[in-house]
Design a protein around this motif. Structure first.
Motif, PDB file in Angstrom:
ATOM      1  N   ILE A   1      -7.945 -18.930  24.231  1.00 20.47           N
ATOM      2  CA  ILE A   1      -7.757 -20.074  25.129  1.00 20.47           C
ATOM      3  C   ILE A   1      -8.580 -21.282  24.703  1.00 20.47           C
ATOM      4  O   ILE A   1      -8.655 -22.264  25.414  1.00 20.47           O
ATOM      5  N   ASP A   2      -9.240 -21.200  23.542  1.00 23.95           N
ATOM      6  CA  ASP A   2      -9.943 -22.372  23.016  1.00 23.95           C
ATOM      7  C   ASP A   2      -8.916 -23.463  22.732  1.00 23.95           C
ATOM      8  O   ASP A   2      -7.991 -23.257  21.959  1.00 23.95           O
ATOM      9  N   LEU A  20     -16.793  -8.842  23.024  1.00 26.49           N
ATOM     10  CA  LEU A  20     -16.598  -9.420  24.356  1.00 26.49           C
ATOM     11  C   LEU A  20     -17.618  -8.879  25.352  1.00 26.49           C
ATOM     12  O   LEU A  20     -18.100  -9.609  26.229  1.00 26.49           O
ATOM     13  N   GLU A  21     -17.968  -7.616  25.230  1.00 27.77           N
ATOM     14  CA  GLU A  21     -18.997  -7.036  26.102  1.00 27.77           C
ATOM     15  C   GLU A  21     -20.360  -7.680  25.822  1.00 27.77           C
ATOM     16  O   GLU A  21     -21.131  -7.957  26.750  1.00 27.77           O
ATOM     17  N   LEU A  22     -20.639  -7.931  24.540  1.00 25.69           N
ATOM     18  CA  LEU A  22     -21.886  -8.627  24.204  1.00 25.69           C
ATOM     19  C   LEU A  22     -21.887 -10.048  24.758  1.00 25.69           C
ATOM     20  O   LEU A  22     -22.926 -10.567  25.174  1.00 25.69           O
ATOM     21  N   LYS A  66     -17.400 -16.694  34.654  1.00 28.42           N
ATOM     22  CA  LYS A  66     -17.331 -16.479  33.211  1.00 28.42           C
ATOM     23  C   LYS A  66     -17.057 -15.020  32.862  1.00 28.42           C
ATOM     24  O   LYS A  66     -16.277 -14.721  31.944  1.00 28.42           O
ATOM     25  N   ILE A  67     -17.686 -14.105  33.598  1.00 30.08           N
ATOM     26  CA  ILE A  67     -17.449 -12.681  33.325  1.00 30.08           C
ATOM     27  C   ILE A  67     -16.015 -12.301  33.676  1.00 30.08           C
ATOM     28  O   ILE A  67     -15.394 -11.463  33.006  1.00 30.08           O
ATOM     29  N   ALA A  68     -15.454 -12.916  34.714  1.00 29.69           N
ATOM     30  CA  ALA A  68     -14.051 -12.649  35.059  1.00 29.69           C
ATOM     31  C   ALA A  68     -13.134 -13.054  33.901  1.00 29.69           C
ATOM     32  O   ALA A  68     -12.149 -12.357  33.600  1.00 29.69           O
ATOM     33  N   ILE A  69     -13.448 -14.173  33.254  1.00 31.20           N
ATOM     34  CA  ILE A  69     -12.662 -14.609  32.100  1.00 31.20           C
ATOM     35  C   ILE A  69     -12.756 -13.586  30.972  1.00 31.20           C
ATOM     36  O   ILE A  69     -11.755 -13.218  30.350  1.00 31.20           O
ATOM     37  N   ILE A  70     -13.969 -13.103  30.707  1.00 26.71           N
ATOM     38  CA  ILE A  70     -14.155 -12.117  29.634  1.00 26.71           C
ATOM     39  C   ILE A  70     -13.427 -10.819  29.974  1.00 26.71           C
ATOM     40  O   ILE A  70     -12.802 -10.200  29.092  1.00 26.71           O
ATOM     41  N   ASP A  71     -13.487 -10.372  31.240  1.00 31.00           N
ATOM     42  CA  ASP A  71     -12.774  -9.152  31.639  1.00 31.00           C
ATOM     43  C   ASP A  71     -11.270  -9.295  31.418  1.00 31.00           C
ATOM     44  O   ASP A  71     -10.595  -8.338  31.008  1.00 31.00           O
ATOM     45  N   ASN A  72     -10.751 -10.482  31.677  1.00 31.02           N
ATOM     46  CA  ASN A  72      -9.323 -10.708  31.424  1.00 31.02           C
ATOM     47  C   ASN A  72      -9.014 -10.681  29.930  1.00 31.02           C
ATOM     48  O   ASN A  72      -7.949 -10.210  29.514  1.00 31.02           O
ATOM     49  N   HIS A  73      -9.917 -11.195  29.129  1.00 27.31           N
ATOM     50  CA  HIS A  73      -9.755 -11.097  27.678  1.00 27.31           C
ATOM     51  C   HIS A  73      -9.676  -9.637  27.243  1.00 27.31           C
ATOM     52  O   HIS A  73      -8.837  -9.251  26.417  1.00 27.31           O
TER      53      HIS A  73
END
Length: 375
Positions: A132-133, A59-61, A113-120
């Motif tokens: 969420i796909d 996710l960080e990548l 988009k980064i906010a979505i990844i941070d929530n993941h």
């Protein structure tokens, strides 16, 4: 050609988010993760901690990839805008406004988009894997095409979705699906002139030959090719003791009667042409989608099938007589070929040096021309 027909094969929950895993405790009180997708293996606690860490790293990548892609898109927009100014299609003032708007959109896209990844990442840290796909259930995509992305996904009838991976800095070999069709002729009497139909479907690879330029490429692959010939003067092919002749059919053959030969062929071309080098943060690519190209080479392969379709009338009834047999067609085939085109579309020609029939009094070399598409 790359538009896909999407067929969803779903059980329940199609187009809905789905919880794919949850953390449970067994009778001893030890935690483990259980996939809710049937057929998956349960992961013990120690393995799950490793899984969590690997998922967070991915996710960080993904956050880095988001920034990289948005910057690359912004750079492309800026370059296109500058070209429009040079061509005097827009004023410098309008170009500045367009660049500012594009930069604002890119920044907002990165933040969202980064906010979505941070929530993941937060969910993973709480031992929840939530995908969420919307296409979490089974689905199938049908069509033909090239690699779908830098992960190596490929569509050739059925899509294979490649896993996320870091793009290779210098990708020298590219893969294409080639589709070709055309017409042609067979040299010599009494064959029909320009009455042959040619089709081809295959996979090709393009490898850059020089280190610092994409001017020369080696194109090679594997294809299925078919020629459907129509004979003149109401003739059809007859194999008599290993010797093929063309004889007059006792009834009047219809125009769509044909003799079809199928082949598996390995073509090899030297392709020449300019390209545009596109540089990104940690990789670069050569783009030939709008460039002129010319290919010169040849092919070799084997005949895998031969069939004769005879259509005529008998006693007032339409008859379709399809005959699969050994018509003494040449097993090993070879020839020369070439093409010239722009981007993915080319005009081609090919000539078989071998005769169509192995033992026959008539010289029969297939000559074809038409267009090909590299997808």
């Amino acid at each position: 050609m790359k538009k896909l027909m999407l067929i969803a094969i779903a059980a329940t929950g199609l187009f809905l988010p789905k919880l794919n895993a949850q953390v449970l405790r067994d009778s001893t009180g030890q935690r483990y993760v259980q996939d809710l997708i049937p057929g998956r293996t349960e992961l013990k606690f120690a393995d799950y901690e490793k899984y969590k860490q690997e998922r967070i790293e991915l996710l960080e990548l993904e956050k880095e990839r988001i920034v990289e892609n948005e910057k690359a898109e912004l750079k492309k927009i800026i370059e296109d805008t500058d070209q429009k100014v040079e061509k005097k299609e827009i004023t410098p003032e309008k170009a500045l406004a367009m660049k500012e708007k594009a930069a604002k959109i890119a920044a907002e896209n990165i933040d969202s988009k980064i906010a979505i990844i941070d929530n993941h990442i937060a969910l993973v840290n709480r031992d929840v894997y939530y995908n969420i796909d919307p296409y979490t259930t089974s689905y199938l995509q049908l069509g033909f095409g090239n690699a779908l992305d830098e992960n190596g996904s490929f569509l050739f009838g059925v899509q294979y979705k490649g896993g996320k991976k870091k793009p290779k800095y210098d990708k020298r070999t590219y893969r294409d699906v080639v589709v070709a069709m055309g017409a042609g002729s067979i040299a010599g009497d009494p064959y029909g002139f320009w009455k042959s139909v040619y089709v081809e479907l295959g996979v090709t690879f393009r490898t850059r030959l020089l280190k610092d330029t994409n001017l020369a490429r080696l194109v090679y692959g594997l294809s299925y090719q078919a020629n459907s010939f129509r004979f003149s003067d109401n003739k059809y092919a007859v194999n008599t003791d290993g010797y093929t002749t063309l004889e007059t059919f006792p009834a009047q053959l219809k125009r769509n009667s044909s003799f079809t030969v199928g082949k598996i062929v390995a073509p090899v071309y030297l392709e020449l042409g300019p390209s545009v080098k596109k540089e990104y943060k940690n990789y670069f690519r050569y783009d030939t989608s709008r460039s002129f190209k010319v290919g010169i080479g040849g092919f070799a392969g084997a005949t895998v099938s031969s069939m004769q379709a005879l259509r005529y009338k008998e006693n007032g009834h339409n008859v379709y007589d399809r005959r699969r047999a050994d018509y003494n067609t040449t097993k090993f085939i070879y020839g020369i070929a070439g093409y010239v085109g722009l981007g993915n579309v080319s005009l081609f020609t090919r000539y078989e040096i071998n005769n169509i029939f192995d033992h026959s009094a008539i010289k029969s070399n297939a000559l074809n021309f038409g267009f090909r598409i590299d997808m």
